[in-house]
Design a protein around this motif. Structure first.
Motif, PDB file in Angstrom:
ATOM      1  N   CYS A 281      55.492  50.380  48.292  1.00  0.00           N
ATOM      2  CA  CYS A 281      54.744  49.125  48.391  1.00  0.00           C
ATOM      3  C   CYS A 281      55.014  48.216  47.201  1.00  0.00           C
ATOM      4  O   CYS A 281      55.040  48.665  46.051  1.00  0.00           O
ATOM      5  CB  CYS A 281      53.238  49.423  48.461  1.00  0.00           C
ATOM      6  SG  CYS A 281      52.199  47.953  48.637  1.00  0.00           S
ATOM      7  N   ARG A 323      55.840  48.138  52.622  1.00  0.00           N
ATOM      8  CA  ARG A 323      54.483  47.614  52.481  1.00  0.00           C
ATOM      9  C   ARG A 323      54.423  46.553  51.384  1.00  0.00           C
ATOM     10  O   ARG A 323      55.225  46.561  50.457  1.00  0.00           O
ATOM     11  CB  ARG A 323      53.513  48.757  52.174  1.00  0.00           C
ATOM     12  CG  ARG A 323      53.374  49.741  53.332  1.00  0.00           C
ATOM     13  CD  ARG A 323      52.568  50.955  52.938  1.00  0.00           C
ATOM     14  NE  ARG A 323      52.203  51.743  54.104  1.00  0.00           N
ATOM     15  CZ  ARG A 323      51.571  52.909  54.063  1.00  0.00           C
ATOM     16  NH1 ARG A 323      51.222  53.434  52.890  1.00  0.00           N
ATOM     17  NH2 ARG A 323      51.273  53.562  55.178  1.00  0.00           N
ATOM     18  N   ASN A 349      51.177  46.595  57.661  1.00  0.00           N
ATOM     19  CA  ASN A 349      51.715  47.011  56.369  1.00  0.00           C
ATOM     20  C   ASN A 349      51.519  45.966  55.264  1.00  0.00           C
ATOM     21  O   ASN A 349      52.091  46.083  54.188  1.00  0.00           O
ATOM     22  CB  ASN A 349      53.212  47.315  56.492  1.00  0.00           C
ATOM     23  CG  ASN A 349      53.455  48.697  57.081  1.00  0.00           C
ATOM     24  OD1 ASN A 349      52.594  49.569  56.998  1.00  0.00           O
ATOM     25  ND2 ASN A 349      54.620  48.895  57.685  1.00  0.00           N
TER      26      ASN A 349
END
Length: 546
Positions: A281, A323, A349
């Motif tokens: 992420c 993400r 996401n």
């Protein structure tokens, strides 16, 4: 047997490469400050001092003369030198040797920014026609200069001297002349030694033109801002980024029409060396534009080029990141539409951090939460960010939603870090605490941040290295100790972020692949990197388990 007091009065043999009278002056004045030579006491004789220091009496005489001139001692002909009764009121002094250190130069530049900003405002009110004409002639000389940096430094000094005279405050004028004489050698060395960007001289001339024009029209507010801007640029050229906690992109004042434009992100995407795990992420990015649909705040600090979601998602695909967290930028104020639309279009996401005021109602927060919002950004650096004095009230308002407070703050300038640890919500610090590396890792604010992380009372993003570095070159080596210290303090509370599209930075635009590869420099352990990239953001932003 040696008396203890006599031992304290002893001096250290001199290092010959240094200027001997200056070192003698330094040692004696230090012992006076320590009380070893109290007010009214007699210093050792010239003969004894010459023996102690291993120098000639002429060197000692020069040092004593310097002590007398600075107000440390008084001399009585045929008797000797005595510590002045009021030495604490000695003559103000800046030791030019101190400018060889980052700390010493920073201290002088912080003094300069306070003096010159106020001086420019006074000059705008009090300048005469003759002084305006003098400034105009200097500006003409600056415009005609080519690449003679020594000559440019001389013109800078004359420019500031006339402004100081235009304050019509003799104390101010004399002090500014004193300050200029001390800092000039350092500026000359920097101008000669530093590699010069083709546009750097032109930028400096534009800075002086803004000061000149503001003083010419008699506008003290514009003069103040123009001087402030120019000194910050000078400080950054000297490697002093974040002077007094300020930097170039935080200079815009409400009502001021000058809003700088920032560069576009590097769209020549490439793959990083670092192979990221599934579920990685990027916890901090911004979406800008189109301006026709999402207008910017008139009180913004900068104007960014369009940076749409499509470009950002393409960049993520090259990095292998699935993400993302979209953070509300300051240029939109509390208008979160661009950020919320990007979160919705991004899908499951994507998460978001918004900027709101204390009057936001619960239903609006519920809609934001459903969209994917998980935090509120408290912006204490840039205009158009939230400016609530009662952070605690905001924390209690968002606590029922499980949101966090994301702090954009320079930890070296914010004295209330301890109070943040007592809030009823999680606290996240942007960009490694946003403290310039020139301040040093031992600073109390940075160590408070580390302590909060270690105690599990805060999170930190290892991001924005180019915002705190004194270097213009990747990999911004002076940031490595900061990033490592933050990660080592508590790997379970650390997040990584790209800061895409890198709005308004003071270094060449970096490659996003290189930005990601910094993480492998800061943290060689793959397991810890996976925590930073996957596990930690999954927990904080409530993503589904990988």
């Amino acid at each position: 047997m040696v008396n203890k007091n006599d031992a304290k009065r002893g001096f250290t043999p001199l290092n010959r490469p240094k200027r001997l009278p200056a070192e003698i002056t330094s040692q004696i004045s230090h012992k006076i400050k320590e009380g070893i030579f109290p007010p009214g006491s007699k210093l050792p004789s010239e003969t004894q001092l010459a023996k102690d220091f291993g120098v000639s009496r002429n060197v000692v005489r020069e040092a004593v003369a310097s002590l007398r001139q600075e107000g440390w001692v008084i001399t009585r002909q045929g008797v000797g030198a005595y510590v002045a009764e009021d030495f604490e009121f000695k003559t103000f002094k800046i030791d030019s040797n101190e400018l060889d250190t980052v700390e010493g130069l920073r201290s002088v530049m912080e003094l300069r920014i306070e003096m010159e900003v106020g001086g420019a405002a006074m000059a705008a009110r009090r300048r005469t026609t003759e002084q305006i004409e003098k400034l105009g002639k200097i500006m003409e000389q600056m415009r005609n200069i080519k690449d003679n940096l020594t000559e440019f430094t001389s013109l800078e000094e004359k420019f500031h001297q006339i402004i100081a005279e235009a304050t019509h405050n003799s104390h101010f004028s004399e002090f500014m002349q004193f300050l200029a004489q001390r800092i000039r050698p350092c500026l000359e060395i920097k101008n000669v030694a530093a590699p010069q960007d083709k546009n750097s001289l032109r930028k400096s001339i534009r800075d002086y033109e803004k000061i000149y024009e503001a003083i010419r029209i008699g506008d003290p507010d514009k003069s103040r801002r123009a001087a402030w801007y120019a000194i910050l640029r000078t400080a950054e050229n000297l490697g002093l980024r974040g002077l007094q906690g300020w930097e170039e992109s935080r200079m815009t004042l409400i009502g001021d029409l000058y809003i700088p434009t920032c560069a576009q992100a590097d769209l020549n995407f490439k793959h990083p060396k670092l192979k990221v795990p599934v579920g990685a992420c990027d916890t901090h990015a911004h979406i800008f534009g189109p301006k026709s649909k999402y207008p910017y705040s008139p009180h913004r600090s900068y104007t960014p080029p369009d940076a749409p979601l499509t470009q950002y998602k393409e960049m993520l695909s090259y990095l292998g990141i699935e993400r993302a967290v979209i953070v509300q930028p300051s240029v939109y104020g509390t208008d979160n539409r661009a950020t919320l639309d990007a979160i919705r279009d991004g899908g499951d996401n994507f998460r978001g951090v918004v900027v709101v005021d204390e009057n936001i109602d619960e239903k609006e927060m519920e809609r934001m939460h459903e969209c994917g919002v998980r935090g509120v950004r408290i912006n204490l650096l840039y205009k158009s960010g939230i400016e609530v004095s009662d952070v605690r009230k905001m924390a209690h308002k968002i606590a029922p939603f499980g949101w966090h407070l994301q702090m954009l703050v320079d930890v070296s300038e914010f004295s209330d870090l301890d109070t943040l640890a007592k809030l009823p919500v999680e606290v996240v610090f942007d960009h490694m605490g946003h403290m310039p590396t020139s301040i040093g890792t031992k600073h109390v604010g940075f160590n408070k941040l580390l302590r909060m992380l270690a105690e599990g009372k805060a999170w930190a993003k290892v991001s924005g290295a180019y915002r705190i570095t004194t270097s213009n070159k990747y990999p911004y080596e002076d940031t490595i100790p900061y990033a490592k210290a933050i990660i080592n303090s508590n790997p379970d509370r650390i997040l990584w972020a790209s800061d895409w599209p890198h709005p308004y930075i003071n270094v060449p635009m970096p490659s996003d692949a290189d930005i990601l590869d910094l993480l492998s420099i800061w943290e060689p352990d793959e397991k810890i990197r996976n925590k930073i990239l996957v596990d930690n953001p999954q927990k904080l932003y409530e993503f589904d388990p990988v």
